[in-house]
Design a protein around this motif. Structure first.
Motif, PDB file in Angstrom:
ATOM      1  N   SER A 187       0.835  -1.208   0.000  1.00 14.68           N
ATOM      2  CA  SER A 187       0.000   0.000   0.000  1.00 14.68           C
ATOM      3  C   SER A 187       0.866   1.253   0.000  1.00 14.68           C
ATOM      4  CB  SER A 187      -0.946  -0.008   1.198  1.00 14.68           C
ATOM      5  OG  SER A 187      -0.214   0.019   2.422  1.00 14.68           O
ATOM      6  N   SER A 188       1.940   1.258   0.765  1.00 15.60           N
ATOM      7  CA  SER A 188       2.846   2.414   0.780  1.00 15.60           C
ATOM      8  C   SER A 188       3.586   2.542  -0.546  1.00 15.60           C
ATOM      9  CB  SER A 188       3.856   2.288   1.923  1.00 15.60           C
ATOM     10  OG  SER A 188       3.207   2.379   3.177  1.00 15.60           O
ATOM     11  N   TYR A 189       3.934   1.419  -1.125  1.00 16.49           N
ATOM     12  CA  TYR A 189       4.632   1.434  -2.414  1.00 16.49           C
ATOM     13  C   TYR A 189       3.716   1.973  -3.512  1.00 16.49           C
ATOM     14  CZ  TYR A 189       7.486  -0.305  -6.295  1.00 16.49           C
ATOM     15  OH  TYR A 189       8.240  -0.406  -7.427  1.00 16.49           O
ATOM     16  N   ARG A 190       2.446   1.560  -3.477  1.00 16.65           N
ATOM     17  CA  ARG A 190       1.489   2.084  -4.459  1.00 16.65           C
ATOM     18  C   ARG A 190       1.288   3.585  -4.276  1.00 16.65           C
ATOM     19  NH1 ARG A 190      -2.243  -2.969  -2.976  1.00 16.65           N
ATOM     20  NH2 ARG A 190      -1.379  -4.510  -4.445  1.00 16.65           N
ATOM     21  N   LYS A 191       1.316   4.015  -3.029  1.00 17.00           N
ATOM     22  CA  LYS A 191       1.181   5.446  -2.765  1.00 17.00           C
ATOM     23  C   LYS A 191       2.373   6.208  -3.342  1.00 17.00           C
ATOM     24  CE  LYS A 191      -0.615   6.508   1.170  1.00 17.00           C
ATOM     25  NZ  LYS A 191      -0.811   6.797   2.628  1.00 17.00           N
ATOM     26  N   LEU A 195       2.251   9.253  -6.051  1.00 11.40           N
ATOM     27  CA  LEU A 195       2.865  10.554  -5.789  1.00 11.40           C
ATOM     28  C   LEU A 195       3.930  10.884  -6.823  1.00 11.40           C
ATOM     29  CD1 LEU A 195       3.184  10.437  -1.892  1.00 11.40           C
ATOM     30  CD2 LEU A 195       1.617  11.833  -3.251  1.00 11.40           C
ATOM     31  N   CYS A 196       4.667   9.871  -7.280  1.00  6.97           N
ATOM     32  CA  CYS A 196       5.654  10.099  -8.338  1.00  6.97           C
ATOM     33  C   CYS A 196       4.960  10.609  -9.601  1.00  6.97           C
ATOM     34  CB  CYS A 196       6.417   8.811  -8.649  1.00  6.97           C
ATOM     35  SG  CYS A 196       7.662   8.363  -7.426  1.00  6.97           S
ATOM     36  N   ALA A 197       3.800  10.020  -9.902  1.00  9.24           N
ATOM     37  CA  ALA A 197       3.050  10.464 -11.079  1.00  9.24           C
ATOM     38  C   ALA A 197       2.614  11.919 -10.916  1.00  9.24           C
ATOM     39  CB  ALA A 197       1.841   9.558 -11.296  1.00  9.24           C
ATOM     40  N   GLN A 198       2.177  12.262  -9.724  1.00  5.98           N
ATOM     41  CA  GLN A 198       1.695  13.629  -9.491  1.00  5.98           C
ATOM     42  C   GLN A 198       2.815  14.666  -9.537  1.00  5.98           C
ATOM     43  OE1 GLN A 198      -0.587  13.537  -5.827  1.00  5.98           O
ATOM     44  NE2 GLN A 198      -1.711  11.729  -6.515  1.00  5.98           N
ATOM     45  N   CYS A 199       4.057  14.242  -9.293  1.00  2.92           N
ATOM     46  CA  CYS A 199       5.163  15.200  -9.332  1.00  2.92           C
ATOM     47  C   CYS A 199       6.044  15.016 -10.570  1.00  2.92           C
ATOM     48  CB  CYS A 199       6.001  15.138  -8.051  1.00  2.92           C
ATOM     49  SG  CYS A 199       6.979  13.652  -7.847  1.00  2.92           S
ATOM     50  N   ALA A 200       5.567  14.272 -11.564  1.00  2.00           N
ATOM     51  CA  ALA A 200       6.323  14.118 -12.807  1.00  2.00           C
ATOM     52  C   ALA A 200       6.586  15.483 -13.430  1.00  2.00           C
ATOM     53  CB  ALA A 200       5.562  13.233 -13.786  1.00  2.00           C
ATOM     54  N   GLY A 201       7.815  15.716 -13.834  1.00  2.00           N
ATOM     55  CA  GLY A 201       8.190  17.002 -14.399  1.00  2.00           C
ATOM     56  C   GLY A 201       8.555  18.050 -13.369  1.00  2.00           C
ATOM     57  N   SER A 202       8.498  17.685 -12.088  1.00  2.62           N
ATOM     58  CA  SER A 202       8.818  18.622 -11.003  1.00  2.62           C
ATOM     59  C   SER A 202      10.116  18.215 -10.318  1.00  2.62           C
ATOM     60  CB  SER A 202       7.693  18.640  -9.962  1.00  2.62           C
ATOM     61  OG  SER A 202       6.465  19.008 -10.541  1.00  2.62           O
ATOM     62  N   SER A 207      12.379  13.896   0.750  1.00  2.79           N
ATOM     63  CA  SER A 207      11.895  14.078   2.122  1.00  2.79           C
ATOM     64  C   SER A 207      10.386  14.293   2.142  1.00  2.79           C
ATOM     65  CB  SER A 207      12.603  15.262   2.782  1.00  2.79           C
ATOM     66  OG  SER A 207      13.986  15.023   2.906  1.00  2.79           O
ATOM     67  N   ARG A 208       9.890  15.066   1.203  1.00  5.13           N
ATOM     68  CA  ARG A 208       8.448  15.317   1.122  1.00  5.13           C
ATOM     69  C   ARG A 208       7.698  14.019   0.797  1.00  5.13           C
ATOM     70  NH1 ARG A 208       4.972  19.633  -0.185  1.00  5.13           N
ATOM     71  NH2 ARG A 208       2.842  18.837   0.055  1.00  5.13           N
ATOM     72  N   LEU A 209       8.232  13.237  -0.126  1.00  5.78           N
ATOM     73  CA  LEU A 209       7.605  11.959  -0.458  1.00  5.78           C
ATOM     74  C   LEU A 209       7.548  11.055   0.765  1.00  5.78           C
ATOM     75  CD1 LEU A 209       9.202  11.145  -3.946  1.00  5.78           C
ATOM     76  CD2 LEU A 209       6.820  11.759  -3.494  1.00  5.78           C
ATOM     77  N   ALA A 210       8.654  10.971   1.506  1.00  3.40           N
ATOM     78  CA  ALA A 210       8.697  10.114   2.689  1.00  3.40           C
ATOM     79  C   ALA A 210       7.671  10.575   3.719  1.00  3.40           C
ATOM     80  CB  ALA A 210      10.103  10.121   3.285  1.00  3.40           C
ATOM     81  N   SER A 219      13.764   4.331   2.838  1.00  5.82           N
ATOM     82  CA  SER A 219      12.830   3.458   2.115  1.00  5.82           C
ATOM     83  C   SER A 219      12.461   4.059   0.771  1.00  5.82           C
ATOM     84  CB  SER A 219      11.562   3.214   2.948  1.00  5.82           C
ATOM     85  OG  SER A 219      11.841   2.433   4.086  1.00  5.82           O
ATOM     86  N   VAL A 220      12.174   5.357   0.763  1.00  4.49           N
ATOM     87  CA  VAL A 220      11.813   6.013  -0.500  1.00  4.49           C
ATOM     88  C   VAL A 220      12.970   5.951  -1.482  1.00  4.49           C
ATOM     89  CG1 VAL A 220      11.253   8.228  -1.574  1.00  4.49           C
ATOM     90  CG2 VAL A 220      10.061   7.499   0.500  1.00  4.49           C
ATOM     91  N   ASN A 221      14.176   6.216  -1.003  1.00  4.13           N
ATOM     92  CA  ASN A 221      15.341   6.138  -1.893  1.00  4.13           C
ATOM     93  C   ASN A 221      15.519   4.736  -2.463  1.00  4.13           C
ATOM     94  OD1 ASN A 221      16.474   8.775  -2.065  1.00  4.13           O
ATOM     95  ND2 ASN A 221      17.272   8.594   0.012  1.00  4.13           N
TER      96      ASN A 221
END
Length: 386
Positions: A187-191, A195-202, A207-210, A219-221
């Protein structure tokens, strides 16, 4: 088979090296490509449990008992094979003996560099380019391609994108994170994917993702590294050749396929895409990913950047793959050209030495023309450029 631009390069490498290696995302067409380019080679697929077990149990016999013209799919699943391939290829000193493919870049290239350094010609096969997809579906528009993406299966079978990408994520992306990192909290991985999709191009803010997901930065890294290794996402580095100038050091995040990106953004129809607040990001992603594919298919390692300085002067794409023909591109999903689009191209082009004929505005407007010292190109024209 949908003709692939990279086929010529694959054949060429087999006349230069004893081993040709092909990496890329799962379902990008690697198996189809190598079978078509090397039709007389024997074939072994290590995704087959029985074949994989043979390779793991007896790597010497696996190689010795097969022809020395051999394709091995998902070769990273039996690491000891690489050492044996080195031995056999050195014994015979023949070119084009083995063709190896792999979907997990970090495992595959680690074995190549450890055992076959200097003996392997390297290729990366990404999903279909727009031109390749157009050869399979003549009615395809750049906007439709942006929504559907380039995975070949979507052009072999007339199936809905959401059915394909739902299965793709479950069968491959989630399986890899479970098998190789032991992640059970899907569930966290899907999240993270969402979030990666929502910040594509940014700019990428780990830290914000985590914080948003509720997991550690480590974990995010780790998960991002797996997504990069599986050719789901990539980081576009900032340009910073002039160390005296204060430029951003944070990369941007993009996806290798806009079809998957649209799926993760819950965009299901072309109308939804064209009205979406994410249209600009998806369009920018398309332009940059297609530039990357063009270089890889020609056998060049892409040398791509974006530019952003302390005054927030920004250009979306700096392409220095061919240093003698550097290129700048400002990317706009608009169908109306504005003179403001080329403003930063002039500043940055003059600063880093990119001539006006290599400064582009890429947009969805009809027609190609020159304006304000820049070359304005319709997306269809841009996707057909070398």
């Amino acid at each position: 088979m949908i003709p692939r631009s990279i086929a010529k390069r694959a054949k060429q490498l087999s006349t230069w090296f004893p081993v040709v290696s092909v990496t890329g995302p799962r379902q990008s067409g690697k198996s189809t490509l190598v079978k078509a380019v090397f039709p007389d080679y024997a074939y072994a697929n290590l995704e087959n449990p029985q074949t994989r077990q043979q390779a793991l149990n007896d790597p010497v016999g696996f190689i010795r008992n097969r022809p020395n013209r051999l394709i091995i799919d998902e070769a990273q699943l039996a690491p000891e094979l690489f050492s044996m391939i080195q031995v056999v290829s050195d014994e015979s000193n023949e070119l084009g003996q083995y063709v190896l493919s792999g979907s997990l870049n970090f495992l595959f290239l680690r074995q190549i560099t450890q055992s076959l350094a200097g003996r392997a010609g390297l290729l990366k096969l990404l999903p279909l380019t727009y031109s390749e997809a157009l050869s399979a579906k003549g009615s395809l528009t750049p906007d439709s391609f942006m929504l559907r993406g380039g995975y070949p299966r979507l052009y072999d079978v007339d199936m809905p994108e959401d059915a394909y990408f739902s299965a793709y994520l479950q069968t491959y992306v989630e399986r890899d994170i479970q098998d190789y990192l032991g992640v059970r909290d899907l569930s966290s991985y899907r999240k993270l994917l969402a979030l990666c999709a929502q910040c594509a191009g940014s700019l990428l803010n780990v830290s914000r993702l985590a914080s948003d997901i509720g997991v550690s930065r480590d974990s995010v890294n780790s998960w991002l590294s797996m997504l990069e290794s599986s050719y789901i996402v990539f980081r576009l580095r900032p340009y910073h050749a002039d160390m005296r100038k204060r430029l951003t050091k944070t990369p941007k995040l993009y996806f290798y396929d806009t079809g998957l990106l649209c799926y993760l953004l819950h965009i299901r129809t072309l109308d939804q895409l064209l009205l979406s607040p994410y249209l600009g990001a998806v369009f920018e992603n398309l332009v940059i990913e297609e530039r990357m594919k063009a270089h890889l298919n020609a056998g060049s390692e892409p040398d791509l950047y974006f530019y952003r300085d302390e005054n927030k002067v920004e250009v979306d794409l700096v392409d220095l793959t061919d240093p003698s023909r550097g290129l700048l591109a400002e990317i706009k999903s608009s169908q109306t050209y504005r003179s403001s689009f080329s403003k930063n191209l002039r500043k940055v082009g003059d600063e880093i030495g990119i001539p006006p004929e290599q400064r582009f505005v890429v947009e969805r407007a009809e027609g190609d023309f020159e304006a304000d010292g820049a070359q304005v190109r319709n997306i269809g024209t841009w996707l057909g450029m070398d």
